[in-house]
Design a protein around this motif. Structure first.
Motif, PDB file in Angstrom:
ATOM      1  N   ALA A  17       6.198  -0.740  -4.345  1.00  0.00           N
ATOM      2  CA  ALA A  17       5.169  -0.454  -3.341  1.00  0.00           C
ATOM      3  C   ALA A  17       5.540   0.767  -2.506  1.00  0.00           C
ATOM      4  O   ALA A  17       4.694   1.622  -2.229  1.00  0.00           O
ATOM      5  CB  ALA A  17       4.968  -1.676  -2.440  1.00  0.00           C
ATOM      6  N   VAL A  18       6.800   0.853  -2.102  1.00  0.00           N
ATOM      7  CA  VAL A  18       7.255   2.017  -1.336  1.00  0.00           C
ATOM      8  C   VAL A  18       7.117   3.277  -2.180  1.00  0.00           C
ATOM      9  O   VAL A  18       6.653   4.331  -1.709  1.00  0.00           O
ATOM     10  CB  VAL A  18       8.715   1.830  -0.875  1.00  0.00           C
ATOM     11  N   ALA A  20       5.014   3.745  -4.556  1.00  0.00           N
ATOM     12  CA  ALA A  20       3.583   4.030  -4.691  1.00  0.00           C
ATOM     13  C   ALA A  20       3.062   4.792  -3.480  1.00  0.00           C
ATOM     14  O   ALA A  20       2.308   5.766  -3.611  1.00  0.00           O
ATOM     15  CB  ALA A  20       2.807   2.725  -4.882  1.00  0.00           C
ATOM     16  N   LEU A  21       3.461   4.373  -2.283  1.00  0.00           N
ATOM     17  CA  LEU A  21       3.008   5.042  -1.065  1.00  0.00           C
ATOM     18  C   LEU A  21       3.575   6.457  -0.965  1.00  0.00           C
ATOM     19  O   LEU A  21       2.871   7.395  -0.560  1.00  0.00           O
ATOM     20  CB  LEU A  21       3.403   4.224   0.160  1.00  0.00           C
ATOM     21  N   GLY A 240       0.317  -0.008  -3.124  1.00  0.00           N
ATOM     22  CA  GLY A 240       1.350   0.086  -2.095  1.00  0.00           C
ATOM     23  C   GLY A 240       0.931  -0.570  -0.798  1.00  0.00           C
ATOM     24  O   GLY A 240       1.717  -1.286  -0.167  1.00  0.00           O
ATOM     25  N   THR A 244       2.823  -3.871   1.128  1.00  0.00           N
ATOM     26  CA  THR A 244       3.671  -3.344   2.203  1.00  0.00           C
ATOM     27  C   THR A 244       3.041  -3.684   3.543  1.00  0.00           C
ATOM     28  O   THR A 244       1.826  -3.571   3.704  1.00  0.00           O
ATOM     29  CB  THR A 244       3.818  -1.814   2.091  1.00  0.00           C
ATOM     30  N   ALA A 249       3.850   0.778   6.205  1.00  0.00           N
ATOM     31  CA  ALA A 249       3.074   1.666   5.340  1.00  0.00           C
ATOM     32  C   ALA A 249       2.723   2.970   6.040  1.00  0.00           C
ATOM     33  O   ALA A 249       2.822   4.047   5.447  1.00  0.00           O
ATOM     34  CB  ALA A 249       1.803   0.953   4.873  1.00  0.00           C
TER      35      ALA A 249
END
Length: 301
Positions: A17-18, A20-21, A240, A244, A249
């Motif tokens: 997720a991190v 992805a962001l 993400g 998150t 985020a």
């Protein structure tokens, strides 16, 4: 054993997720440049937006068709689509014709608009943290925009007004999405792609631009590539955000400013003075404070 496996799975999902962001922040921090390349190839920002979002929509209809089976038209979905489309098109046109960092800093006044709209549309209380976000945001914008020879601290050209407006529409899209939790990521993304085609088509029909079709292999490749990126980055960022915490985020997404600053300096030779950096720091601080407010709202829910 099961608890350990679940813990590892959650940790892996968090790392994804991190990533992805950060990927989304990187893409949006440099996406202005391909549109400038298309402009150099004779395709204006409005025409390029229409064509790239048409590609994104066509791909989404093919690859997300199962998720879109539940799509039901509604005024809320139309509002989310138009707000998201206005945000993204405003970003494209603003960074195409203005200084990238100044445009993005005005865009990141979005937490200010989010707080005010959430108070108006959702009845959320402003409170001390909300007032702090409002004060820091306005102070940062005034610091960045004010100059003794220019009078009042307003955006100084059309591109900067577009950057400000795109941040407002980003806030509109976020607040409206809170009221549409039942809608899937794919449905909201497709609504935004359709909205972008509606807005760009309306602008072209009313004479705000002219439709230029690609006349070289390079322009076709750029249009297809950007369209693919638009479809993918929307899905990646939504993954993400889903995995998150909101307050974490926004901190990660603020890295877009870093990527934009580096790309604007390296690709366009743009740089900011001390006043712009100070104002930008105040706006970034306001964004960070808004995460504290978001955490309080979630705790009260």
């Amino acid at each position: 054993m099961r608890e350990e496996a679940a813990r590892r799975g959650n940790g892996r999902r968090t790392h994804l997720a991190v990533g992805a962001l950060l990927t989304g922040a990187l893409v949006w921090g440099v996406l202005w440049y391909p549109y400038r390349v298309l402009a150099g190839l004779g395709i204006s920002g409005i025409a390029a937006s229409a064509l790239t979002y048409a590609v994104a929509l066509a791909l989404a209809l093919v690859f997300w068709r199962r998720a879109l089976a539940a799509l039901r038209p509604s005024w809320l979905l139309a509002a989310i689509g138009l707000a998201g489309a206005a945000c993204n098109m405003g970003y494209v046109l603003a960074t195409l014709h203005g200084e990238v960092m100044r445009v993005l800093l005005l865009f990141y006044l979005a937490p200010l608009w989010t707080i005010l709209l959430a108070r108006w549309w959702l009845g959320e209380q402003l409170g001390v943290w909300g007032l702090a976000v409002v004060g820091l945001s306005l102070g940062g914008a005034a610091t960045m925009l004010w100059h003794p020879a220019m009078g009042l601290p307003w955006p100084r050209n059309g591109a900067e007004w577009l950057g400000l407006a795109s941040g407002f529409f980003f806030a509109c899209s976020n607040v409206l999405s809170r009221r549409a939790q039942a809608l899937s990521i794919e449905v909201k993304s497709v609504a935004m792609f359709v909205g972008a085609l509606v807005i760009s088509g309306a602008l072209l029909l009313t004479g705000w631009g002219s439709m230029q079709w690609p006349h070289s292999g390079a322009s076709v490749l750029w249009l297809l590539g950007i369209g693919v990126i638009l479809m993918l980055v929307n899905r990646v960022v939504q993954f993400g955000l889903h995995h998150t915490a909101a307050n974490r985020a926004i901190v990660i997404l603020l890295s877009e400013l870093v990527f934009a600053a580096i790309s604007a300096w390296f690709l366009a030779g743009e740089s900011m003075g001390a006043r712009e950096w100070l104002g930008g720091a105040m706006i970034a601080a306001a964004s960070l404070l808004s995460t504290r407010l978001e955490a309080r709202v979630e705790a009260a829910a």
